[in-house]
Design a protein around this motif. Structure first.
Motif, PDB file in Angstrom:
ATOM      1  N   PRO A 126     -11.917   6.335   1.887  1.00 27.39           N
ATOM      2  CA  PRO A 126     -11.121   5.139   1.568  1.00 27.39           C
ATOM      3  C   PRO A 126      -9.668   5.512   1.321  1.00 27.39           C
ATOM      4  N   ALA A 127      -8.771   4.630   1.713  1.00 29.31           N
ATOM      5  CA  ALA A 127      -7.339   4.890   1.534  1.00 29.31           C
ATOM      6  C   ALA A 127      -7.006   5.031   0.055  1.00 29.31           C
ATOM      7  N   ALA A 128      -6.080   5.939  -0.245  1.00 25.70           N
ATOM      8  CA  ALA A 128      -5.730   6.234  -1.633  1.00 25.70           C
ATOM      9  C   ALA A 128      -4.532   5.430  -2.120  1.00 25.70           C
ATOM     10  N   ASP A 129      -3.774   4.832  -1.223  1.00 23.57           N
ATOM     11  CA  ASP A 129      -2.600   4.066  -1.644  1.00 23.57           C
ATOM     12  C   ASP A 129      -2.278   2.993  -0.605  1.00 23.57           C
ATOM     13  N   VAL A 179       2.488  -3.149  -1.650  1.00 23.97           N
ATOM     14  CA  VAL A 179       3.658  -2.476  -2.217  1.00 23.97           C
ATOM     15  C   VAL A 179       3.195  -1.245  -2.994  1.00 23.97           C
ATOM     16  N   ASP A 180       4.022  -0.227  -3.013  1.00 26.04           N
ATOM     17  CA  ASP A 180       3.738   1.004  -3.762  1.00 26.04           C
ATOM     18  C   ASP A 180       3.265   0.677  -5.179  1.00 26.04           C
ATOM     19  N   ASP A 181       2.095   1.201  -5.567  1.00 20.21           N
ATOM     20  CA  ASP A 181       1.510   0.894  -6.870  1.00 20.21           C
ATOM     21  C   ASP A 181       2.419   1.273  -8.032  1.00 20.21           C
ATOM     22  N   THR A 182       3.190   2.346  -7.868  1.00 20.06           N
ATOM     23  CA  THR A 182       3.992   2.861  -8.982  1.00 20.06           C
ATOM     24  C   THR A 182       5.322   2.139  -9.140  1.00 20.06           C
ATOM     25  N   ALA A 183       5.618   1.167  -8.266  1.00 23.81           N
ATOM     26  CA  ALA A 183       6.944   0.551  -8.274  1.00 23.81           C
ATOM     27  C   ALA A 183       7.242  -0.191  -9.566  1.00 23.81           C
ATOM     28  N   SER A 184       6.224  -0.773 -10.194  1.00 25.05           N
ATOM     29  CA  SER A 184       6.450  -1.538 -11.419  1.00 25.05           C
ATOM     30  C   SER A 184       5.618  -0.976 -12.568  1.00 25.05           C
ATOM     31  N   SER A 185       5.503   0.347 -12.637  1.00 28.97           N
ATOM     32  CA  SER A 185       4.724   0.952 -13.707  1.00 28.97           C
ATOM     33  C   SER A 185       5.519   0.958 -15.013  1.00 28.97           C
ATOM     34  N   SER A 186       4.794   1.091 -16.116  1.00 30.12           N
ATOM     35  CA  SER A 186       5.439   1.141 -17.429  1.00 30.12           C
ATOM     36  C   SER A 186       6.229   2.419 -17.638  1.00 30.12           C
TER      37      SER A 186
END
Length: 819
Positions: free
Chosen positions: A702-705, A76-83
């Motif tokens: 390496p993949a970035a996301d 899942v997108d890393d930023t989906a549950s960011s603060s």
């Protein structure tokens, strides 16, 4: 354009009528059925992960990506549950088996809800992030569905049948709830806000976060959201009218946040705090996401017949920082109708479906012009007035599918065959003209001094976008055949899929092969091998860019700073050209071992995905001409291990455990988060770069996301006190996350240099507790979801020395009633 709000009104009326007719009591859950997510992978189809239960997980975002986060192959997108951005409502993007997030096939009751417009086009808030004159932000999903209204979700991620096409990642099949023999009703409301949330923010961004505005002079707001309110309300029910079973559901999510509109230079503040820009008065921004669905099933027949109508309406307010009169609204709307029929024809099984859909990505601005006064101060005197105008991308789709399964002389052999036809109309609609003007002061000196009155400026350049519609029609077709057989301990499923990609004018042949052996006489354990090819989707944006010139008119003076110089017509530059493209594809090679362990189902999978002919943007530096080309590629290695227990009793409670562990190693030349969007990236995979001192190809980076190396999940579900108290403990662990960054150019070779920032491991514990207040079938209930109970400070990405952290502790409270 269809009226979605009137459609919502009609569907809401139907829902109320349904609710009034619900008179029978809702049966209590059986002792063997779990209320939270139940992941199963049957021995007959271990490559299919099935999520089912009374509450498909929807604690934080209530979207598909959250529900699928337990599946080992999903990232899942890393930023989906960011603060930083807890006021977001738009569903997070997700990747399956390392593929682009827009290269999954998603269906709702058999009808596709994929977007074929411009799903890679994003406008994330932040520095210089503004809408484009001729492009509209997209999303991979044409409808934003509410997982609470689903009875099950199936994820096909390995050895996918030849029946399925139009993906390089995987297939997600969502099924709407339906009438199950008794009436039921449920109403709920849940909420959270910034006061119930702990934020983890990098010290370098702490001051900007508290201000709710970044230190930049232009862009769209929303990078920092310290002040937010979020809520979700839903009503749903089932009943029977004659021979028809009905399910109806209506939900609305709302979010409110406050963002600063203007940022002016303040040198006194800079000397004191290091922040150059002081923020203005906050402005309230509203967001909503509505979803409604109605499903009808014909009951008590020797054949299956059902139909589902679904409507989605998402909207968010925004503006441009330091642009006056720049308010605009972004919408994603969709409507889908799917009809499915299945019956026996002698010894054969016939399955048929038809679907109709319409979706729209739209930007609606209050101003249809943008004026740039070059002699005025950008920060304090309104150098820019207006916005980037209104624009919409739309798709109309119609599809039909027919499949037959016929036994071949014995129960061990069968042949499946059939085909599908999908027609589409894609269009970009500008229903109000847009004009962008550049005004110059009398002399170039005015550019440096600022403060030149508006009426002393003279028009220098005018770019006018006419009203009109750029329209395309498309027809895709496919035929498939598949043999399913076994003898003794051996079994196999070879297949072939022939596809015509009408959009790119290609004919593609996709072989599929799965074969295996049962390792014991009871057939409890099996080994599977697979080799498959999957062809992906194509999008409106591939052909749209070069057609935009037809609606463009440009006038410009022959001399700068000379109001007497004539205005002459200028030929629009040819910036884009369409060139023949091949359909991107993934080759998959897999090995899997499956069986029963400790009373539950377990599996181990090793999967290699090779993405080829992936589409990227190319650019000629001399002419500035751009075009799409098949220059991208990726390689993804993945190991999955999972175990799902059967429900078991311990003490006076009923328990269940779902556990998964996944390792991924992905190399690619592309990124998909931010604004790059994969096919919008302009890098060439065969270019050489310097990575950590070594010379490699860009495709070997390496993949970035969407490629967290290690991901583990453990869910423990407990039911006690006659099912009146339900607790779910969820642990999520990631390790080895790394952030790729460009560090400059190598002095000796001139090649781009790259390095990675390796992040520490992250562990998050979530707790959900639900209590029914009354004994019996009908009861009000209370529910509390505590996200990140331990308030762990988990870094999820890093860039330029600044870390992005996941959500701290957050409380959601829900109250509802059901029978």
């Amino acid at each position: 354009m269809p009226s979605y709000r009137s459609s919502f009104s009609r569907l809401a009326t139907t829902l109320v009528a349904t609710s009034i007719s619900c008179t029978a009591a809702h049966a209590a859950e059986s002792g063997q059925q779990l209320p939270d997510i139940l992941v199963t992978a049957t021995a007959e189809s271990p490559g299919v992960q099935r999520l089912e239960g009374d509450q498909v997980r929807s604690r934080v975002r209530s979207d598909l990506s959250e529900a699928l986060s337990l599946i080992p192959s999903v990232r899942v997108d890393d930023t989906a549950s960011s603060s930083l951005r807890q006021g977001e409502l738009k569903p997070a993007e997700f990747s399956i088996r390392g593929a682009a997030p827009f290269q999954n096939r998603i269906t709702l009751d058999g009808a596709s809800i994929d977007s074929f417009l411009d799903p890679g086009r994003k406008t994330p808030p932040g520095v210089g992030s503004v809408p484009e004159r001729t492009a509209v932000e997209g999303h991979s999903q044409a409808l934003f569905i509410n997982p609470d209204f689903l009875s099950s979700i199936e994820v096909l991620d390995t050895n996918i049948s030849a029946r399925e096409g139009g993906f390089t990642g995987g297939v997600v099949r969502a099924e709407t709830r339906r009438y199950e023999g008794r009436d039921s009703f449920r109403i709920s409301h849940r909420r959270t806000d910034d006061g119930w949330t702990r934020f983890h923010v990098d010290e370098a961004q702490a001051a900007e976060f508290q201000d709710g505005a970044g230190q930049y002079p232009t862009g769209t707001p929303g990078e920092f959201q310290p002040d937010f309110r979020k809520s979700s309300s839903a009503i749903s029910g089932t009943t029977r009218i004659g021979d028809i079973g009905l399910f109806a559901g209506l939900s609305e999510q709302r979010a409110t946040l406050h963002q600063q509109r203007l940022a002016s230079m303040d040198f006194a503040q800079f000397a004191e705090t290091g922040q150059l820009f002081s923020t203005g008065e906050p402005q309230r921004l509203d967001r909503h996401s509505r979803f409604a669905t109605l499903r009808a099933d014909l009951l008590e027949r020797d054949y299956d017949l059902n139909a589902t109508l679904a409507i989605s309406d998402y909207s968010e307010d925004s503006f441009l920082i330091n642009f006056l009169d720049s308010d605009f609204q972004r919408d994603t709307r969709g409507i889908n109708l799917g009809i499915n029929h299945g019956r026996r024809l002698g010894d054969s099984r016939l399955d048929a479906s038809v679907s109709l859909g319409h979706s729209q990505n739209r930007r609606q601005a209050t101003s249809d012009e943008l004026n740039n006064y070059q002699g005025r101060n950008f920060y304090t005197e309104g150098a820019f007035v207006g916005s980037f105008g209104s624009l919409a991308n739309e798709q109309y789709t119609a599809g039909a599918r027919l499949a037959l399964t016929t036994p071949l002389g014995s129960e061990e052999q069968s042949l499946s065959y059939g085909g599908e036809l999908n027609a589409a109309r894609y269009q970009q609609v500008r229903d109000r003209s847009f004009t962008e003007r550049t005004f110059q002061p009398p002399t170039p000196l005015g550019l440096a001094t600022g403060g030149i009155p508006v009426d002393e400026h003279t028009l220098f350049r005018e770019v006018h976008y006419d009203t009109g519609t750029i329209r395309f029609n498309n027809l895709d077709a496919a035929l498939f055949a598949e043999l399913d057989g076994s003898t003794g301990r051996f079994f196999w499923r070879p297949g072939m899929r022939l596809e015509r990609d009408g959009w790119l004018d290609n004919v593609n042949l996709a072989p599929r092969l799965m074969a295996g052996i049962y390792l014991d006489s009871q057939e409890d354990y099996q080994l599977r091998l697979g080799a498959n090819r999957y062809y992906g989707k194509s999008f409106l944006s591939y052909r749209l860019r070069e057609r935009e010139k037809s609606l463009l008119n440009i006038r410009q003076r022959t001399e700068s700073y000379n109001p007497d110089a004539p205005l002459v017509d200028v030929d629009p530059d040819q910036e884009w050209a369409y060139r023949q493209l091949d359909t991107p594809y993934d080759d998959e090679f897999s090995l899997g071992l499956y069986g029963q362990v400790l009373g539950g189902s377990a599996g181990f999978q090793a999967v290699l995905r090779q993405g080829r002919d992936q589409i990227r943007t190319q650019r000629d530096p001399d002419s500035d001409l751009r075009w799409f080309a098949n220059s991208g590629r990726s390689d993804t290695h993945q190991l999955d291990l999972y175990w799902h227990s059967a429900p078991f009793h311990w003490g006076s409670s009923l328990w269940a455990v779902n556990a998964s562990l996944s390792w991924m190693d992905k190399t690619t030349d592309a990124t998909y988060s931010g604004r790059s969007g994969g096919y919008l990236g302009a890098d060439r995979s065969e270019q050489q770069v310097i990575f950590e001192g070594e010379r490699i190809l860009r495709e070997e980076l390496p993949a970035a996301d969407f490629a967290t190396p290690v991901s583990a999940n453990l869910d423990l579900v407990t039911r006690t006190f006659n099912n009146r108290l339900i607790a779910t403990n969820s642990l999520s662990f990631t390790n080895g996350a790394r952030q790729l960054r460009r560090t400059g150019r190598d002095a000796e070779t001139g090649l781009d240099e790259f390095a990675v920032t390796r992040l520490s491991s992250a562990l998050r514990w979530d707790l959900s507790v639900e209590a029914s207040l009354l004994a019996g079938d009908a009861s009000p209930y209370l529910k509390a979801d505590i996200i990140n109970v331990a308030n762990s400070r988990n870094a999820i990405s890093a860039e330029s020395g600044v870390q992005l952290f996941g959500l701290g502790r957050q409380l959601w409270l829900e109250v509802g009633y059901r029978f």
